[in-house]
Write an enzyme that holds these catalytic residues in place. Sequence first.
Site, short mmCIF file in Angstrom:
data_model
loop_
_atom_site.label_atom_id
_atom_site.label_comp_id
_atom_site.label_asym_id
_atom_site.label_seq_id
_atom_site.Cartn_x
_atom_site.Cartn_y
_atom_site.Cartn_z
N TYR A 130 0.81 -1.21 0.00
CA TYR A 130 0.00 0.00 0.00
C TYR A 130 0.86 1.27 0.00
CZ TYR A 130 -4.15 -2.82 1.12
OH TYR A 130 -5.18 -3.74 1.10
N LYS A 182 3.36 -15.35 2.36
CA LYS A 182 3.34 -16.11 1.11
C LYS A 182 4.79 -16.41 0.72
CE LYS A 182 1.03 -17.99 -2.34
NZ LYS A 182 0.32 -19.27 -2.10
#
Length: 406
Positions: A182, A233
């Site tokens: 972000y 991840k």
Amino acid sequence: MAMASLQLNNAIAKPFFMGMRPSSSNKNSVGRIRCAATTPSKRYTITLLPGDGIGPEVISVATNVLKLAASLEGIEFDFQEMPVGGAALDSTGLPLPAETLSAAKQSDAVLLGAIGGYKWDKNEKHLKPETGLLQLRAGLQVFANLRPATVLPQLVDASTLKKEVAEGVDLMVVRELTGGIYFGKPRGFSVNENGQEIGFNTEVYATHEIDRIARVAFETARKRSGKLCSVDKANVLEASIFWRKRVTAIASEYPDVELSHMYVDNAAMQLVRDPKQFDTIVTNNIFGDILSDEASMITGSIGMLPSASLGESGPGLFEPIHGSAPDIAGQDKANPLATVLSAAMLLKYGLGEENAAKRIEAAVLDTLSRGYRTGDIYSAGNKLVGCKEMGEEVLKSVDSQVPAPV
């Protein structure tokens, strides 16, 4: 100014609903609202950011509850209301005016409603309401976002999951809030080698960003059940490989906390399959954004979930995790309880006023036990009410906890 900061060794408490049960003597009380029972001894400055959509409605309710609960503990507030998001765009041309950020920084805590709406969807990115929210978080340097998700006994049937799956769920998502994709650079638009237009963002974390959020998560887990699951991840992303490396390193400082790791896609599945396996989850900005919204629906409604965003110093930012819901704005249909509970988190985490926070938490449980429901959590046999009436009933529950004169 009181320091609404993140005190790692004592501010991260058990989620507020743990151990809370409504008083049976209050279940049917509808007492009148009384004045403060205590002479005010403390005063704080609170910046209110109603924002857009249902934001002004839920902030109005939460402010009234906050004032009453605090007054019963000898606390007074100086409120200052400032524009943010679409409301700020309409009045100033900016999603976060300098005056709003300045007021927020100088206050003891910030209570936010919601931002965004269809009206501004086609604006350029720097003129979108959501940009104002990101700027506010960055400006206040609130890097740790605490999002509890607890299935209350009164609302277990509101969950879309089977009762045996949802019952007893009590977890906390610790989301990194000011880094990652972000905020990462480079970002933008360009043209690739084939002449095609592209958009790109960067998922990037520095050592100190991961270390500080990991410590918050370990401290949180230590005060809960001692279990922490770090979600990443790492089988695909270098940023996640580094995330896992740093979280594992910080784990050596907390030998009493059991650390596990899980890939984000599996975590999303497990939250639906067996949410009770989780106690405290720590993850990055984008994964935390998604997983905490998923966790909220286990509880029955996103309209029930509050959050606290905290930094190492300065005021905290407290807000419901739901959006602005422009489709129901102004119709008295919004559920104000997430914002009311955000006000409780403001008292607890932002100001250290535990007793006033407990008054609000108990009042919410009592109101639900008395059968009052907004549309998002309604089920047969309960009383359907609007935003304002739900607020009035919470106020009655707060007031009924005042000890009777001897």
